[in-house]
Design a protein around this motif. Structure first.
Motif, short mmCIF file in Angstrom:
data_model
loop_
_atom_site.label_atom_id
_atom_site.label_comp_id
_atom_site.label_asym_id
_atom_site.label_seq_id
_atom_site.Cartn_x
_atom_site.Cartn_y
_atom_site.Cartn_z
N ASP A 164 -13.38 8.68 -5.66
CA ASP A 164 -12.89 7.61 -6.55
C ASP A 164 -13.47 7.93 -7.94
O ASP A 164 -14.63 7.69 -8.20
CB ASP A 164 -13.38 6.25 -6.03
N LYS A 207 -7.92 -8.19 -8.74
CA LYS A 207 -8.04 -6.72 -8.82
C LYS A 207 -6.68 -6.09 -9.15
O LYS A 207 -5.68 -6.39 -8.50
CB LYS A 207 -8.56 -6.18 -7.49
N HIS A 208 -6.68 -5.22 -10.15
CA HIS A 208 -5.48 -4.50 -10.61
C HIS A 208 -4.41 -5.40 -11.23
O HIS A 208 -3.28 -4.96 -11.45
CB HIS A 208 -4.87 -3.66 -9.48
N HIS A 210 -0.32 3.76 -10.28
CA HIS A 210 -1.29 4.09 -9.21
C HIS A 210 -0.61 4.93 -8.12
O HIS A 210 -0.49 4.51 -6.96
CB HIS A 210 -1.79 2.76 -8.65
N ARG A 226 0.83 -1.21 0.00
CA ARG A 226 0.00 0.00 0.00
C ARG A 226 0.86 1.26 0.00
O ARG A 226 1.41 1.65 1.03
CB ARG A 226 -0.89 -0.02 1.24
N PHE A 247 -7.07 -3.11 -14.95
CA PHE A 247 -7.36 -2.10 -13.94
C PHE A 247 -8.56 -2.54 -13.11
O PHE A 247 -9.60 -2.93 -13.66
CB PHE A 247 -7.64 -0.74 -14.58
N VAL A 267 -7.12 8.69 -12.99
CA VAL A 267 -7.94 8.20 -11.88
C VAL A 267 -7.51 8.95 -10.62
O VAL A 267 -6.31 9.13 -10.39
CB VAL A 267 -7.76 6.67 -11.68
N TRP A 280 -8.07 9.05 -6.48
CA TRP A 280 -8.61 8.23 -5.39
C TRP A 280 -8.12 8.69 -4.03
O TRP A 280 -6.93 8.95 -3.85
CB TRP A 280 -8.21 6.76 -5.57
N GLU A 321 -3.55 8.93 -10.67
CA GLU A 321 -3.10 7.77 -11.44
C GLU A 321 -3.14 8.04 -12.94
O GLU A 321 -4.17 8.45 -13.47
CB GLU A 321 -4.00 6.57 -11.10
N ARG A 340 1.66 -6.14 -9.92
CA ARG A 340 2.06 -5.62 -8.61
C ARG A 340 2.34 -6.74 -7.61
O ARG A 340 2.81 -6.48 -6.51
CB ARG A 340 1.01 -4.64 -8.07
O1 LIG Z 1 -6.99 -1.53 -2.61
P1 LIG Z 1 -6.44 -1.59 -4.01
O2 LIG Z 1 -6.72 -2.89 -4.69
O3 LIG Z 1 -4.98 -1.24 -4.05
O4 LIG Z 1 -7.20 -0.46 -4.84
C1 LIG Z 1 -7.19 0.87 -4.44
C2 LIG Z 1 -8.02 1.74 -5.37
O5 LIG Z 1 -7.46 1.73 -6.66
C3 LIG Z 1 -8.07 2.60 -7.62
O6 LIG Z 1 -7.78 3.93 -7.33
C4 LIG Z 1 -9.55 2.40 -7.75
O7 LIG Z 1 -10.16 3.42 -8.49
C5 LIG Z 1 -10.20 2.31 -6.40
O8 LIG Z 1 -11.54 1.89 -6.57
C6 LIG Z 1 -9.47 1.32 -5.50
O9 LIG Z 1 -10.10 1.21 -4.26
#
Ligand SMILES: O=P(O)(O)OC[C@H]1O[C@H](O)[C@H](O)[C@@H](O)[C@@H]1O
Length: 285
Positions: free
Chosen positions: A201, A80-81, A156, A62, A72, A231, A233, A258, A85
């Motif tokens: 967001d 996710k993402h 990010h 983080r 993304f 982006v 956030w 981002e 990473r």
């Molecule tokens: O918690 P993560 O998987 O690192 O994602 C963190 C954030 O990433 C981006 O900025 C998205 O727009 C958010 O919706 C998300 O919460």
């Protein structure tokens, strides 16, 4: 400007300390090719790294600059993402080819593991360049498959701020956006800088390529090339408090700006390459 890279383990993980002759420094870990620190002047940290970040394999770190690739968010079947990473990258050395200035180059190629999630054969390189007051990070992706490949991606970036009070992001005043806190509801341009009083967001499709984050601890200009969307956030107080790798009050210390390509994915024909970069310029006195 000469750039050197020397090994400097960070939280027990392989990492590189990048130094220029005038004292600018940055740190980049091989896990995720994640930049975790940038100090244009010794002691002036411009990136946020959570004190509660998790450093174990399989978990995202983080803070800093996570590399989001090849997906993304939750916009596809992958985790996710995406997996970049969560992957171990290789350090290739210092090279100036992609960005036109010396950069530390890290590489990730497809493996049996990545192909289980995403069938494409690819080569990704992250270029991290430092100069007197700027950090430039470039992501280069080459499709090494026989078929076309499609991906979404982002750098990010967690920009450190002393406090959200007085923090404003300028440059997107005239841009409409999608509000991801409300299921990507389309919103008109707001006509003013973004302040962070609550969870924020947003995806700004096809956005201006330059923004400026002002805060009590100075000013950072953010430029991008190759990426199409921006982006923005910040999780706000209650979401941050509920996240184990942030915690109560931590949302006060960063804003993510981002450089992203989310709305219209990148498509590469066999053998084709793509390059996107984001540059952070410290404009504090
Ligand atoms: O918690 P993560 O998987 O690192 O994602 C963190 C954030 O990433 C981006 O900025 C998205 O727009 C958010 O919706 C998300 O919460």
């Amino acid at each position: 400007m000469p750039l050197t890279a020397q090994p400097l383990p960070h939280h027990g993980r392989d990492s590189l300390l990048l130094l220029t002759s005038d004292g600018a420094r940055a740190q980049v870990g091989l896990y995720g090719a994640q930049v975790t620190s940038w100090q244009p002047v010794p002691g002036r940290e411009r990136l946020y790294l959570s004190p509660n970040a998790t450093w174990t394999t399989g978990t995202a770190i983080r803070g800093g600059i996570p590399v989001v690739f090849p997906q993304f968010g939750g916009r596809g079947p992958l985790a996710k993402h995406g997996f970049a990473r969560l992957s171990d990258w290789r350090f290739l050395g210092i090279d100036a080819t992609a960005l036109g200035q010396p950069a530390a180059v890290l590489e990730l190629s497809d493996s049996a593991d990545t192909r289980r999630h995403w069938p494409t054969r690819f080569r990704a390189r992250l270029h991290v360049a430092l100069s007197a007051s700027a950090l430039r990070v470039g992501l280069e992706v080459r499709n090494e498959d026989t078929a076309a490949a499609t991906f979404t991606t982002a750098l990010h970036t967690y920009l450190r701020v002393d406090s959200l009070e007085g923090t404003v992001l300028e440059g997107l005043e005239r841009a409409p956006y999608l509000d991801s806190t409300r299921g990507d509801t389309p919103m008109p341009a707001q006509g003013e800088g973004i302040r962070f009083n609550t969870e924020t967001d947003r995806i700004y499709p096809d956005s201006p390529h330059e923004t400026v984050l002002h805060g009590r601890n100075g000013r950072v200009r953010v430029r991008m090339s190759g990426f199409k969307d921006t982006v923005v956030w910040n999780p706000g107080a209650s979401l941050a408090a509920s996240m184990a790798d942030l915690g109560p009050g931590e949302h006060e210390h960063f804003v993510c700006v981002e450089a992203a390509t989310v709305i219209e994915p990148v498509t590469l024909a066999s053998g084709e390459s793509w390059l996107g970069w984001q540059q952070l310029v410290d404009e504090s006195d």
